[in-house]
Scaffold this active site. Sequence first.
Site, short mmCIF file in Angstrom:
data_model
loop_
_atom_site.label_atom_id
_atom_site.label_comp_id
_atom_site.label_asym_id
_atom_site.label_seq_id
_atom_site.Cartn_x
_atom_site.Cartn_y
_atom_site.Cartn_z
N HIS A 15 0.84 -1.20 0.00
CA HIS A 15 0.00 0.00 0.00
C HIS A 15 0.88 1.25 0.00
O HIS A 15 2.10 1.16 -0.05
CB HIS A 15 -1.01 -0.02 1.16
CG HIS A 15 -0.39 -0.12 2.51
ND1 HIS A 15 0.03 0.99 3.21
CD2 HIS A 15 -0.09 -1.19 3.29
CE1 HIS A 15 0.54 0.61 4.35
NE2 HIS A 15 0.49 -0.72 4.44
N VAL A 16 0.28 2.42 0.06
CA VAL A 16 0.97 3.68 -0.21
C VAL A 16 2.21 3.92 0.65
O VAL A 16 3.26 4.27 0.13
CB VAL A 16 0.00 4.88 -0.09
CG1 VAL A 16 0.74 6.18 -0.30
CG2 VAL A 16 -1.11 4.75 -1.12
#
Length: 85
Positions: A15-16
């Site tokens: 994820h980010v």
Amino acid sequence: MSNKTITLQAEDGLHVRPAAEFVKMAKGFESDIKVSVAGKSANAKSLFKLQLLELVKGANVLIEAVGSDEQNAVETLSDFLVSLK
């Protein structure tokens, strides 16, 4: 060229936040680095392009590098992905 395939084990995939850290690490290498998943590939130094890949738990991720520090780049980045929980 140097390359390695790993399987993402992180519950949330890439994820980010960890993706941003991955990109920062990739930018520290001179080599051109590519990440491929399920037939799609992206420049490892571009957070936007990485986010377009399906970097989910269980994905087989191929990291390829070409350049003066290719072996170190592949090992460092693959170790980072393996270390994610």
